[in-house]
Design an enzyme around this catalytic site. Sequence first.
Site, PDB file in Angstrom:
ATOM      1  N   CYS A   1      39.386  39.600 -20.893  1.00  0.00           N
ATOM      2  CA  CYS A   1      39.664  39.197 -19.525  1.00  0.00           C
ATOM      3  C   CYS A   1      38.534  39.679 -18.622  1.00  0.00           C
ATOM      4  O   CYS A   1      37.690  40.474 -19.036  1.00  0.00           O
ATOM      5  CB  CYS A   1      40.959  39.828 -19.031  1.00  0.00           C
ATOM      6  SG  CYS A   1      42.371  39.386 -20.050  1.00  0.00           S
TER       7      CYS A   1
ATOM      8  N   TYR B   1      27.810  39.285 -27.898  1.00  0.00           N
ATOM      9  CA  TYR B   1      28.301  37.953 -27.578  1.00  0.00           C
ATOM     10  C   TYR B   1      28.954  37.836 -26.212  1.00  0.00           C
ATOM     11  O   TYR B   1      28.733  36.873 -25.490  1.00  0.00           O
ATOM     12  CB  TYR B   1      29.314  37.519 -28.653  1.00  0.00           C
ATOM     13  CG  TYR B   1      30.095  36.271 -28.290  1.00  0.00           C
ATOM     14  CD1 TYR B   1      29.517  35.017 -28.400  1.00  0.00           C
ATOM     15  CD2 TYR B   1      31.405  36.353 -27.818  1.00  0.00           C
ATOM     16  CE1 TYR B   1      30.220  33.868 -28.054  1.00  0.00           C
ATOM     17  CE2 TYR B   1      32.109  35.211 -27.476  1.00  0.00           C
ATOM     18  CZ  TYR B   1      31.517  33.976 -27.590  1.00  0.00           C
ATOM     19  OH  TYR B   1      32.203  32.847 -27.250  1.00  0.00           O
TER      20      TYR B   1
ATOM     21  N   GLY C   1      37.483  34.686 -19.626  1.00  0.00           N
ATOM     22  CA  GLY C   1      38.845  34.191 -19.804  1.00  0.00           C
ATOM     23  C   GLY C   1      39.038  32.885 -19.071  1.00  0.00           C
ATOM     24  O   GLY C   1      38.711  32.791 -17.885  1.00  0.00           O
TER      25      GLY C   1
ATOM     26  N   ASN D   1      41.996  44.542 -18.269  1.00  0.00           N
ATOM     27  CA  ASN D   1      41.149  43.956 -19.309  1.00  0.00           C
ATOM     28  C   ASN D   1      41.199  44.872 -20.519  1.00  0.00           C
ATOM     29  O   ASN D   1      40.995  46.075 -20.388  1.00  0.00           O
ATOM     30  CB  ASN D   1      39.705  43.837 -18.790  1.00  0.00           C
ATOM     31  CG  ASN D   1      38.740  43.339 -19.859  1.00  0.00           C
ATOM     32  OD1 ASN D   1      39.138  42.599 -20.754  1.00  0.00           O
ATOM     33  ND2 ASN D   1      37.497  43.729 -19.759  1.00  0.00           N
ATOM     34  N   GLY D   2      41.467  44.294 -21.699  1.00  0.00           N
ATOM     35  CA  GLY D   2      41.531  45.092 -22.928  1.00  0.00           C
ATOM     36  C   GLY D   2      42.891  44.966 -23.567  1.00  0.00           C
ATOM     37  O   GLY D   2      43.775  44.292 -23.040  1.00  0.00           O
TER      38      GLY D   2
END
Length: 479
Positions: free
Chosen positions: A2, A255, A28, A102-103
Amino acid sequence: MCGIFGVTNNSDASRLCYLGLFALQHRGQESAGIVSLNEGALQVEKGRGLVSEVFSEKNFSALQGKQAIGHVRYSTAGGALDANIQPLYARVAGETIALAHNGNIVNADSLRQTLEQSGAIFQGTADTEILLHLLARSRKNQFVDRLVDALIPLEGAVTLVVLTKTEMHAYVDPCGYRPLVIGKLRGEGEEFSWIFASETSALDLVGADFVRDVNPGELVSVDLVSQRLRSTALPMQSHQSNTGEESRCVFEHIYFARPDSTLWGQNASLVRQELGQELARCHPAPADLVIAIPDSGTPLAMGYSQASGIPFATGLIRNHYVGRTFIEPTQTVRNFRVRLKLNPVKEIVRGKRLVVVDDSIVRGTTSRKIIELLREAGAAQVHMRIGSPPVKFPCFYGIDTPKRKELIAQKMSLVEMCDALHADSLGFLPQEALVRVVEKHGFNGTRNQGKKGFCMSCFDGTYQDSGAQILGNPEGVPT
Ligand code: AMP
């Protein structure tokens, strides 16, 4: 995975948030949301889809106020339910708060079970909702103390922005899996706003200066009246890391992050170029041209070309308008998706021996299809070179690498993979070379300067915490 964003003290807070989310869209694409604080009350606008699909001019009249937080979501924990769309908000001890995460919390299942057994009711299935319940259960008076209480039991990747009536908080777990940066946006005279963002590319878009990273285990709190910034250090708990080491996600460099972002003190594009140079040294190839699988393979291919002296060419063109709307994530359509997204330039690749560079191989679908396309376009040879080690283990910290049995490197040897992809040769960047590049420059303001700083669990299966070890072991017993 995210993206999260927060802005204080700005009459355009929600619009800045919207722009910030645009810059984080790659993190996201499933849903987007903004919560603003207007005269002590929270205002919420969120929905499924891209930032451009969720927000239009009319949303902003319902997002007044000088403080806002935002979120873009790609679900890796919990499904695509509306109740999981962030920011989440709730009344906790008489105060309405909102948070964006996020995570992945890797011990979410056991925490949820314990909470449910004691009567907790969940609206959605996302791990983030657990945090709201833990906040509600703390007996501390101050919100910041409740937050610390709620964060301590969590294992895994927890990067947050939290908005209350009086403060904005930003937090990174003690392992530091996901990035979060602090920026400062100057206004009229002495006025300024604090900005929190998953990546520096979002600071660039709104014209904010990069101040520093939020450090692993750091809770940064901004007083919304004085704009004073306070830092609280949360120590590493034994259940969060069995080695006590910080553990930044190396896949962010390989990435995930945008190439124009500076991650933990290093620009992602330059790191990728260096990885490409190492790749050329470790796996030379007899070729006429180096081409990239765009976009993520491009800086790697440029690095490969620089170190090998083989010219770089744009042999594959990406269609940037494909989007994700009607493509279902099934294996059959994934095959078709590659064709839709990438097309070889026949006049460039025909008759040539190619080095084809990509950042990673997960299932092998992309590489196999691209090699097929290049051969159809007349390539004489295809030497596949990958800027990371083989992905052999699933990630539980927020990168959507699938189940063990879907990972091609888990099922096949290097020779078998090369055969299955129909490549003339195949070379992966060795893990030692990856470590050498990403750890070369150290980290900004880290507590553990010089110690191992990156999570490599998708390559070597070494998970930091018992929660992920249990998830990583099919028998459910920690190894
Ligand atoms: P695969 O076709 O499954 O081997 O996927 C490899 C391709 O997907 C590479 O071109 C990567 O750039 C890209 N990729 C790697 N990790 C992810 C991820 N977590 N989500 C989406 N794409 C990814």
